[in-house]
Design a protein around this motif. Structure first.
Motif, mmCIF file in Angstrom:
data_model
loop_
_atom_site.group_PDB
_atom_site.id
_atom_site.type_symbol
_atom_site.label_atom_id
_atom_site.label_comp_id
_atom_site.label_asym_id
_atom_site.label_seq_id
_atom_site.Cartn_x
_atom_site.Cartn_y
_atom_site.Cartn_z
ATOM 1 N N ALA A 162 3.113 4.998 4.272
ATOM 2 C CA ALA A 162 3.653 5.675 3.090
ATOM 3 C C ALA A 162 2.894 6.963 2.798
ATOM 4 N N MET A 163 1.592 6.934 2.948
ATOM 5 C CA MET A 163 0.792 8.148 2.747
ATOM 6 C C MET A 163 1.172 9.221 3.761
ATOM 7 N N ALA A 164 1.361 8.797 5.001
ATOM 8 C CA ALA A 164 1.744 9.756 6.039
ATOM 9 C C ALA A 164 3.098 10.377 5.738
ATOM 10 N N ALA A 165 3.944 9.658 5.005
ATOM 11 C CA ALA A 165 5.261 10.171 4.625
ATOM 12 C C ALA A 165 5.196 11.067 3.388
ATOM 13 N N GLY A 166 4.011 11.219 2.798
ATOM 14 C CA GLY A 166 3.845 12.163 1.706
ATOM 15 C C GLY A 166 3.685 11.560 0.321
ATOM 16 N N PHE A 167 3.673 10.229 0.207
ATOM 17 C CA PHE A 167 3.523 9.597 -1.100
ATOM 18 C C PHE A 167 2.058 9.567 -1.539
ATOM 19 N N ASP A 168 1.839 9.767 -2.831
ATOM 20 C CA ASP A 168 0.477 9.688 -3.354
ATOM 21 C C ASP A 168 0.319 8.552 -4.366
ATOM 22 N N ALA A 169 1.298 7.637 -4.386
ATOM 23 C CA ALA A 169 1.233 6.456 -5.238
ATOM 24 C C ALA A 169 1.914 5.302 -4.509
ATOM 25 N N VAL A 170 1.301 4.123 -4.544
ATOM 26 C CA VAL A 170 1.778 2.971 -3.776
ATOM 27 C C VAL A 170 1.758 1.732 -4.665
ATOM 28 N N LYS A 171 2.825 0.909 -4.540
ATOM 29 C CA LYS A 171 2.881 -0.357 -5.281
ATOM 30 C C LYS A 171 3.106 -1.528 -4.344
ATOM 31 N N LEU A 172 2.457 -2.640 -4.647
ATOM 32 C CA LEU A 172 2.693 -3.881 -3.930
ATOM 33 C C LEU A 172 2.686 -5.036 -4.925
ATOM 34 N N ALA A 173 3.287 -6.152 -4.497
ATOM 35 C CA ALA A 173 3.316 -7.376 -5.301
ATOM 36 C C ALA A 173 2.651 -8.469 -4.471
ATOM 37 N N PRO A 174 1.323 -8.530 -4.509
ATOM 38 C CA PRO A 174 0.597 -9.376 -3.559
ATOM 39 C C PRO A 174 0.514 -10.852 -3.936
ATOM 40 N N PHE A 175 1.208 -11.249 -5.009
ATOM 41 C CA PHE A 175 1.169 -12.647 -5.435
ATOM 42 C C PHE A 175 2.503 -13.361 -5.214
ATOM 43 N N ASP A 176 3.401 -12.750 -4.454
ATOM 44 C CA ASP A 176 4.746 -13.306 -4.306
ATOM 45 C C ASP A 176 4.765 -14.681 -3.646
#
Length: 389
Positions: A162-176
């Motif tokens: 995602a960073m390589a694609a130009g995003f500077d903010a990332v979200k995950l839901a690690p408790f699914d």
């Protein structure tokens, strides 16, 4: 010319020149995405031949949504494309009784109507909501739906892409993967620590200058949620989302009051009536209406205004198709209390090609055109190629 003459409408457009378009029919396109759900696209047709798009995806019960799409489109048949408030009133009792599938159907048709209105009046949809004031529609990359290896390394790898694609903010839901309602304290601690480890791995990957967002998907109770917020303090989160269920609202409010990071939520709440007690209770700092669930574009504008009055931020939820993202963007381009919009990163490589012109993401921001309506058409070749069989 005198001010009186101007006020009397000397330059007003004659009423007979205004578009007189009525709803004539509905088409539905179902597009295969992945195991987390498909995209359902509604397209309303008018008596004048123009069509408008809406996103009816991710209700969790697509077959029911299809039934309500047809039912509500039949109600609209022969009615003006400007009858949005009428649709809102007519569908409200059904939504109260049957919940999200009906709400998603009504929301999609609302989107279609605003796309049609913009085209009929030759203005971009955002002009129908007060005019554009947000020139940059910043996105965060939701990597949760595209991360197959749900481990610290798996999330970190997707964050790197995602960073390589130009995003500077990332979200995950690690408790699914955390079982709901468990009373096994050892298991709860193992699952909690595994989720924190995933978030830590992403933070290390993206560095301290990019934003990290965590969605708990309501897996915690109040006590454990308070502790979770404390344990996340070293990661300097942009926000912590939906720690507990939306009801009882007092649980979220207690967490929001003590958390050192901003809290966010509201993705499954429907309408102004649903958001009012949520906002009044100070459940979160950032409200997240989903244009596919909350009632559509008009409802999103109303909810954002309600949040603005309470001094809150509005950041729409939306792991949506390109159509859903663009409909949300047309609304939030007009609201002063917007800060960032969700974007489902990495689900399918052909995502941008579902619409024409293709979806354009540059440096982590969505490009929103000034073409009439939503400014897009469905790419029927792509939709047919990946149609649900």
């Amino acid at each position: 010319m005198s001010p009186i003459a101007l006020a009397s409408g000397a330059f007003a457009r004659p009423q007979e020149d205004l578009p007189r378009l009525t709803v004539d029919g509905l088409e539905v396109f179902r597009v295969k995405v992945n195991h987390r759900g498909n995209w359902t696209i509604a397209r309303l047709r008018t008596s004048g031949g123009i069509t408008g798009l809406g996103d009816a995806s991710q209700s969790g019960k697509d077959d029911q949504t299809l039934v309500y799409l047809k039912q509500f489109a039949d109600l609209l048949k022969g009615r003006s494309i400007f009858d949005v408030e009428w649709l809102r009133k007519a569908t409200a009792p059904v939504i109260v009784q049957y919940g999200v599938p009906a709400a998603v159907a009504a929301s999609a048709l609302d989107q279609c109507l605003f796309d049609l209105q913009g085209q009929a009046l030759s203005v971009p949809a955002y002009d129908l909501f007060g005019g554009r004031i947000q020139q940059r529609i910043r996105l965060y990359a939701n990597i949760n739906r595209s991360t197959e290896e749900r481990t610290p390394d798996g999330f970190a790898h997707m964050a790197e892409k995602a960073m390589a694609a130009g995003f500077d903010a990332v979200k995950l839901a690690p408790f699914d993967e955390m079982p709901r309602g468990s009373t096994d304290r050892k298991q709860i601690e193992r699952d909690t620590q595994r989720g924190i480890d995933c978030a830590q791995a992403v933070r290390q990957t993206i560095g301290s200058q990019r934003d990290l967002l965590i969605d708990a998907h309501s897996h915690f109770n109040r006590e454990d949620g308070l502790e979770l917020a404390r344990r996340f303090e070293p990661l300097h989160l942009f926000w912590l989302e939906e720690v507990t269920p939306a009801t009882p609202v007092e649980d979220l409010a207690a967490i929001n009051q003590t958390a050192t990071m901003p809290t966010a939520g509201g993705e499954s709440i429907r309408g102004v009536a649903g958001f009012y007690p949520y906002i009044k209770a100070e459940a979160v700092d950032i409200v997240m209406p989903d244009v596919k669930v909350c009632g559509g574009m008009l409802e999103m504008k109303k909810i954002a205004a309600l949040a603005e009055g309470a001094g809150l931020i509005a950041s729409p939820h939306g792991p949506a198709s390109p159509i859903g993202n663009i409909t949300a963007a047309h609304v939030i381009a007009t609201i002063p209390n917007f800060n960032i919009l969700e974007f489902s990163y990495g689900e399918v490589p052909w995502r941008a090609e579902l619409i024409d012109p293709p979806e354009q993401i540059t440096a982590g921001a969505l490009t929103l055109s000034a073409r009439p309506g939503l400014g897009i058409k469905l790419n029927e070749k792509t939709a047919a190629k990946y149609a649900v069989s």
